[in-house]
Design an enzyme around this catalytic site. Structure first.
Site, PDB file in Angstrom:
ATOM      1  CB  ALA A  21      -0.951  -0.004   1.196  1.00 42.43           C
ATOM      2  N   GLY A  24       1.968   1.606  -3.465  1.00 35.15           N
ATOM      3  CA  GLY A  24       0.770   1.793  -4.278  1.00 35.15           C
ATOM      4  C   GLY A  24       0.197   3.192  -4.157  1.00 35.15           C
ATOM      5  CG  ASP A  25      -0.390   6.919  -0.948  1.00 30.41           C
ATOM      6  OD1 ASP A  25      -1.510   7.349  -1.247  1.00 30.41           O
ATOM      7  OD2 ASP A  25       0.487   7.615  -0.401  1.00 30.41           O
ATOM      8  CB  SER A  26       4.205   6.483  -4.084  1.00 33.60           C
ATOM      9  OG  SER A  26       5.065   7.190  -4.924  1.00 33.60           O
TER      10      SER A  26
END
Length: 144
Positions: A21, A24-26
């Site tokens: 995550a 993935g956020d980035s």
């Protein structure tokens, strides 16, 4: 410099879901910013930021995963659920806990696809996410 990705699916499945995550956020935010900049080349950065928040906030990501969940493969659902169900050591400030957990699952899925080099599938999910958010915006405008 050593190549970081793609990594094997089995290696990626062994990553902590919150680490998936994290990346993935980035990755997702970068895609959102890039698409918004290309779509609105003359928009001021502060306005681009406000628009980007509409795509990256937990409630939006929760809505996205609800909209795409039926189209995910078994492997993708497994990664999403691992991310969603992992206990986080932070408490969301501006988000509903369920939205926050679902958003964490969505970000884990994005991170997983990025790390294993499934770029076409990643783009497909990001395309769907834009459609879902934009349809929601249009629906909200119609109700006003």
């Amino acid at each position: 410099m050593e190549q970081v990705r793609p990594i094997s699916e089995s290696d990626a499945r062994n990553y902590n879901p919150l680490s998936l995550a994290f990346i993935g956020d980035s990755v997702y935010e970068n895609h959102v910013r890039e698409r918004l900049l290309l779509g609105y080349p003359n928009m001021l950065p502060k306005d681009l930021h406000v628009k980007a928040v509409g795509y990256v906030k937990a409630s939006s990501q929760s809505r996205i995963i609800s909209g795409i969940e039926d189209s995910l493969s078994e492997d993708e659902i497994y990664i999403y659920k691992r991310g969603r169900n992992t206990k986080s050591h932070t408490i969301p400030k501006n988000a509903d806990l369920l939205d926050y957990k679902r958003a964490s699952g969505f970000e884990a899925l994005i991170g997983y696809l990025y790390l294993i080099g499934r770029d076409a599938r990643l783009e497909e999910i990001i395309d769907l996410s834009f459609k879902i958010i934009e349809e929601g915006e249009n629906h909200d405008e119609e109700r006003q």
